[in-house]
Design a protein around this motif. Structure first.
Motif, PDB file in Angstrom:
ATOM      1  N   MET A  90       0.836  -1.201   0.000  1.00  0.00           N
ATOM      2  CA  MET A  90       0.000   0.000   0.000  1.00  0.00           C
ATOM      3  C   MET A  90       0.875   1.257   0.000  1.00  0.00           C
ATOM      4  O   MET A  90       1.903   1.302   0.664  1.00  0.00           O
ATOM      5  CB  MET A  90      -0.896   0.026   1.252  1.00  0.00           C
ATOM      6  CG  MET A  90      -2.023  -0.976   1.233  1.00  0.00           C
ATOM      7  SD  MET A  90      -3.199  -0.673  -0.099  1.00  0.00           S
ATOM      8  CE  MET A  90      -4.306   0.506   0.675  1.00  0.00           C
ATOM      9  N   ILE A  91       0.445   2.251  -0.747  1.00  0.00           N
ATOM     10  CA  ILE A  91       1.180   3.508  -0.728  1.00  0.00           C
ATOM     11  C   ILE A  91       0.331   4.529   0.016  1.00  0.00           C
ATOM     12  O   ILE A  91      -0.882   4.427   0.046  1.00  0.00           O
ATOM     13  CB  ILE A  91       1.509   4.006  -2.156  1.00  0.00           C
ATOM     14  CG1 ILE A  91       0.247   4.067  -3.008  1.00  0.00           C
ATOM     15  CG2 ILE A  91       2.550   3.129  -2.796  1.00  0.00           C
ATOM     16  CD1 ILE A  91       0.455   4.713  -4.346  1.00  0.00           C
ATOM     17  N   SER A  92       0.986   5.500   0.623  1.00  0.00           N
ATOM     18  CA  SER A  92       0.206   6.436   1.452  1.00  0.00           C
ATOM     19  C   SER A  92       0.253   7.863   0.933  1.00  0.00           C
ATOM     20  O   SER A  92      -0.501   8.712   1.380  1.00  0.00           O
ATOM     21  CB  SER A  92       0.714   6.385   2.879  1.00  0.00           C
ATOM     22  OG  SER A  92       2.090   6.620   2.874  1.00  0.00           O
ATOM     23  N   ALA A  93       1.130   8.146  -0.032  1.00  0.00           N
ATOM     24  CA  ALA A  93       1.188   9.500  -0.565  1.00  0.00           C
ATOM     25  C   ALA A  93       1.119   9.413  -2.093  1.00  0.00           C
ATOM     26  O   ALA A  93       1.369   8.348  -2.656  1.00  0.00           O
ATOM     27  CB  ALA A  93       2.498  10.162  -0.137  1.00  0.00           C
ATOM     28  N   PRO A  94       0.746  10.502  -2.764  1.00  0.00           N
ATOM     29  CA  PRO A  94       0.717  10.456  -4.228  1.00  0.00           C
ATOM     30  C   PRO A  94       2.087  10.059  -4.790  1.00  0.00           C
ATOM     31  O   PRO A  94       3.111  10.467  -4.254  1.00  0.00           O
ATOM     32  CB  PRO A  94       0.369  11.893  -4.614  1.00  0.00           C
ATOM     33  CG  PRO A  94      -0.292  12.471  -3.419  1.00  0.00           C
ATOM     34  CD  PRO A  94       0.334  11.796  -2.241  1.00  0.00           C
ATOM     35  N   VAL A  95       2.087   9.219  -5.821  1.00  0.00           N
ATOM     36  CA  VAL A  95       3.359   8.817  -6.428  1.00  0.00           C
ATOM     37  C   VAL A  95       3.364   9.254  -7.887  1.00  0.00           C
ATOM     38  O   VAL A  95       2.326   9.362  -8.520  1.00  0.00           O
ATOM     39  CB  VAL A  95       3.576   7.288  -6.357  1.00  0.00           C
ATOM     40  CG1 VAL A  95       3.818   6.835  -4.934  1.00  0.00           C
ATOM     41  CG2 VAL A  95       2.417   6.533  -6.971  1.00  0.00           C
ATOM     42  N   ALA A  96       4.579   9.496  -8.395  1.00  0.00           N
ATOM     43  CA  ALA A  96       4.715   9.841  -9.794  1.00  0.00           C
ATOM     44  C   ALA A  96       4.876   8.548 -10.582  1.00  0.00           C
ATOM     45  O   ALA A  96       5.528   7.609 -10.128  1.00  0.00           O
ATOM     46  CB  ALA A  96       5.930  10.736  -9.992  1.00  0.00           C
ATOM     47  N   LEU A  97       4.221   8.492 -11.744  1.00  0.00           N
ATOM     48  CA  LEU A  97       4.287   7.280 -12.538  1.00  0.00           C
ATOM     49  C   LEU A  97       4.502   7.675 -13.990  1.00  0.00           C
ATOM     50  O   LEU A  97       3.844   8.573 -14.501  1.00  0.00           O
ATOM     51  CB  LEU A  97       2.963   6.508 -12.393  1.00  0.00           C
ATOM     52  CG  LEU A  97       2.880   5.162 -13.094  1.00  0.00           C
ATOM     53  CD1 LEU A  97       3.761   4.142 -12.379  1.00  0.00           C
ATOM     54  CD2 LEU A  97       1.442   4.676 -13.124  1.00  0.00           C
ATOM     55  N   VAL A  98       5.471   6.999 -14.626  1.00  0.00           N
ATOM     56  CA  VAL A  98       5.696   7.284 -16.041  1.00  0.00           C
ATOM     57  C   VAL A  98       4.841   6.329 -16.867  1.00  0.00           C
ATOM     58  O   VAL A  98       4.902   5.117 -16.674  1.00  0.00           O
ATOM     59  CB  VAL A  98       7.183   7.117 -16.406  1.00  0.00           C
ATOM     60  CG1 VAL A  98       7.396   7.346 -17.898  1.00  0.00           C
ATOM     61  CG2 VAL A  98       8.028   8.079 -15.595  1.00  0.00           C
ATOM     62  N   THR A  99       4.000   6.893 -17.737  1.00  0.00           N
ATOM     63  CA  THR A  99       3.140   6.053 -18.568  1.00  0.00           C
ATOM     64  C   THR A  99       3.421   6.365 -20.030  1.00  0.00           C
ATOM     65  O   THR A  99       3.866   7.461 -20.366  1.00  0.00           O
ATOM     66  CB  THR A  99       1.650   6.349 -18.307  1.00  0.00           C
ATOM     67  OG1 THR A  99       1.357   7.656 -18.803  1.00  0.00           O
ATOM     68  CG2 THR A  99       1.324   6.288 -16.828  1.00  0.00           C
ATOM     69  N   GLN A 100       3.138   5.383 -20.868  1.00  0.00           N
ATOM     70  CA  GLN A 100       3.401   5.611 -22.287  1.00  0.00           C
ATOM     71  C   GLN A 100       2.353   6.556 -22.887  1.00  0.00           C
ATOM     72  O   GLN A 100       2.674   7.422 -23.680  1.00  0.00           O
ATOM     73  CB  GLN A 100       3.364   4.273 -23.013  1.00  0.00           C
ATOM     74  CG  GLN A 100       3.923   4.378 -24.407  1.00  0.00           C
ATOM     75  CD  GLN A 100       3.901   3.023 -25.080  1.00  0.00           C
ATOM     76  OE1 GLN A 100       2.866   2.471 -25.425  1.00  0.00           O
ATOM     77  NE2 GLN A 100       5.083   2.455 -25.254  1.00  0.00           N
ATOM     78  N   ARG A 101       1.119   6.399 -22.439  1.00  0.00           N
ATOM     79  CA  ARG A 101       0.043   7.174 -23.055  1.00  0.00           C
ATOM     80  C   ARG A 101      -0.011   8.623 -22.577  1.00  0.00           C
ATOM     81  O   ARG A 101      -0.262   9.537 -23.347  1.00  0.00           O
ATOM     82  CB  ARG A 101      -1.301   6.506 -22.765  1.00  0.00           C
ATOM     83  CG  ARG A 101      -2.248   6.550 -23.936  1.00  0.00           C
ATOM     84  CD  ARG A 101      -3.583   5.974 -23.584  1.00  0.00           C
ATOM     85  NE  ARG A 101      -3.907   4.711 -24.246  1.00  0.00           N
ATOM     86  CZ  ARG A 101      -4.274   4.593 -25.518  1.00  0.00           C
ATOM     87  NH1 ARG A 101      -4.305   5.654 -26.291  1.00  0.00           N
ATOM     88  NH2 ARG A 101      -4.605   3.433 -26.012  1.00  0.00           N
ATOM     89  N   PHE A 102       0.244   8.814 -21.271  1.00  0.00           N
ATOM     90  CA  PHE A 102       0.040  10.158 -20.716  1.00  0.00           C
ATOM     91  C   PHE A 102       1.323  10.817 -20.192  1.00  0.00           C
ATOM     92  O   PHE A 102       1.252  11.872 -19.563  1.00  0.00           O
ATOM     93  CB  PHE A 102      -0.993  10.102 -19.580  1.00  0.00           C
ATOM     94  CG  PHE A 102      -2.264   9.420 -19.950  1.00  0.00           C
ATOM     95  CD1 PHE A 102      -3.118   9.998 -20.877  1.00  0.00           C
ATOM     96  CD2 PHE A 102      -2.606   8.186 -19.413  1.00  0.00           C
ATOM     97  CE1 PHE A 102      -4.303   9.364 -21.243  1.00  0.00           C
ATOM     98  CE2 PHE A 102      -3.777   7.551 -19.772  1.00  0.00           C
ATOM     99  CZ  PHE A 102      -4.624   8.139 -20.696  1.00  0.00           C
TER     100      PHE A 102
END
Lengths: 364, 142
Positions: free
Chosen positions: B1-13
């Motif tokens: 479980m994560i508790s804070a917003p995380v950055a995620l690299v996506t191909q589409r966005f």
């Protein structure tokens, strides 16, 4: 691949929890019986393969096609489902059924409950009844939630300026969502206890609990009185949850909205107001309160009353909610017997005059 | 479980920020994406009513999904309790249901036979295959 030949009614055991039995073979099809634990999914290979194909195909979806359909659906978008919450009379009818008639638990009183649930589709009525039978805790939760806002809420006389009231409440609210208020300068509403601020705070909390980042509070003078709406961009509710708002003790447990809104509904009866809720899953929820004109306060003080009525109903609930001690005379001649026992009680024959009329007339 | 917003690299966005409440863990992987165990449900304004089910492990895995009742108001999937066991559910009412959107000739289709069932409070999700149902795997949307 392991190849084993089996005869009819022989078994194969996979691991220590899965058993496959050959039930028989006919032409080129084999019938198998599978015993597996609940958490093991058994699915036909070709269906799994098709699901896989569809999942993979979804990745190559053309964004333009998606946007075109999105626009099209916005155009012919059906009216947002809107549930009008039944009057407090219906709620109390349901509760009094539960409290007084528990002994008749499984007897055919379902017709009465269907009345209380108004126009719920049949399936939901059934589901509601099941939960009602099995979950008295839900009722207790709801009663507690109602007590939190004050079930004896009412108009206390005088008015408040709506804009000032909204500004003060929003200013004190400690949530994270951005709240914008749009309200005409001069809009007076009846003063109530608990105040509008407590109710608004409750609704803001609800919205934030639903993950809203923006909440819009809009007040205006509509045809039916003052309209106050609280619109959020939270997770919203699906149709089933929205429908369940009609049923007091069934909150969508995830966000506890059901019980909260019911206490707001109770509060609104002080204004002869209405509550409307529109919501879409993933888009947000809009709660609109119609703050009607303040009702005339009853002239008659709470007392003991013998109610001549063929059946316990709205009049009974109304009187009890106003603090009257009600003796119910359902049968022919019962009123006279009750009068001898309780000489101090007044008699109200709702066949002869309306409850409102009686309440507004001076007592003994 | 994560508790804070995380950055995620996506191909589409490209790079996006994911709220913890949008993250779902899968008990059983989605058929076709066995490497991904966690997905984020992205509700982007410009694509509404469509949402995206983005893998947290594979940037190129991002499935368009939609609330099926918006297009098929009569849809009533029969979610067997067994199929929900891995979501540790007691009742259906706590669920959100989305269906996967895929291309279909010129337009789009929905997979009504394998809805994504999500439990928002617990952050669990599952693609439930409705075996023996009358719902199609690729039902045209228009």
């Amino acid at each position: 691949m392991l190849v084993i030949s089996r005869k009819s009614n022989e078994t194969l055991v996979v691991g220590d929890k899965i058993e496959i039995r050959v039930l028989g073979a006919k032409n080129d099809s084999v019938r198998l019986g599978i015993v597996a634990p609940r958490d093991v999914t058994v699915v036909r290979g070709e269906i799994l393969e098709k699901v896989r194909e569809q999942n993979l195909a979804s990745l190559s979806l053309d964004l333009k096609a998606l946007q075109r359909v999105a626009e099209k659906s916005a155009e012919k978008r059906r009216e947002i489902p809107c549930v009008e919450i039944p009057g407090v009379g219906a709620v109390q009818e349901t509760i009094s059924w539960l409290v007084h008639d528990v002994r008749n638990f499984l007897t055919p009183v379902h017709g009465e409950i269907q009345l209380a649930l108004l126009d719920c589709p049949e399936g939901e009525v059934r589901e509601g009844l099941q939960s009602m039978h099995s979950n008295i805790n839900g009722l207790n939760d709801w009663l507690r939630a109602t007590a939190r806002l004050g079930s004896s809420s009412g108009v206390v006389g005088g008015t408040v300026n709506l804009k000032e009231e909204l500004a003060a409440t929003v200013g004190e609210w400690l949530g994270k969502a951005v709240v914008t208020v749009n309200c005409p300068d001069y809009l007076e509403v009846p003063k109530s206890d608990p105040g509008l601020g407590a109710v608004l705070t409750h609704l803001l909390d609800n919205a934030e609990e639903a993950g809203a980042t923006e909440i819009k509070v809009v007040a205006l003078r509509g045809e039916r009185g003052v309209e106050l709406s609280i619109k959020d961009n939270g997770v919203g509710m699906d149709r089933a949850s929205l429908e369940r708002l009609k049923i007091p003790m069934f909150s969508t447990k995830a966000n506890h909205r059901g019980e909260g809104l019911f206490s707001v509904r109770n509060w609104l009866t002080g204004f002869a107001g209405k509550l409307m809720v529109a919501s879409r899953l993933g888009e947000g929820t809009e709660v609109t309160m119609l703050l009607g004109e303040a009702p005339v306060r009853p002239a008659r003080k709470a007392c003991e009353v013998i109610l001549k009525a063929p059946y316990r109903g709205a009049a009974h609930n109304l009187l009890e909610s106003q603090g009257f001690r009600v003796y119910l005379a359902e049968l022919e001649g019962e009123a006279e017997i009750l009068q001898r026992r309780f000489p101090q009680a007044e008699v109200l024959d709702i066949g002869a005059r309306s409850v409102d009329d009686w309440l507004n007339s001076p007592g003994k | 479980m994560i508790s804070a917003p995380v950055a995620l690299v996506t191909q589409r966005f490209g790079e996006i920020s994911i709220e913890p409440s949008a993250v779902f863990e899968l008990g059983t992987p989605l058929p076709g994406f066995e490497k991904s165990r966690r997905f984020a449900l992205l509700n982007l304004q410009e694509f509404r009513p469509f949402a995206w089910f983005q893998s947290m492990e594979e940037p190129d895995v991002c499935l368009p999904v939609v609330d099926p009742w918006r297009y098929f108001p009569e849809y009533s999937p029969n979610l067997a309790l067994e199929a929900l066991a891995s979501l540790e559910l007691e009742e259906e009412s706590e669920l959100a249901i989305y269906c996967v959107v895929a291309p279909h000739e010129e337009g789009l289709c929905l997979n009504l036979a394998a809805p994504l069932v999500m439990h928002q409070a617990r952050g669990r999700a599952e693609q439930v295959i409705l075996d023996n149902s009358d719902y199609g795997l690729a039902v045209p949307m228009e």
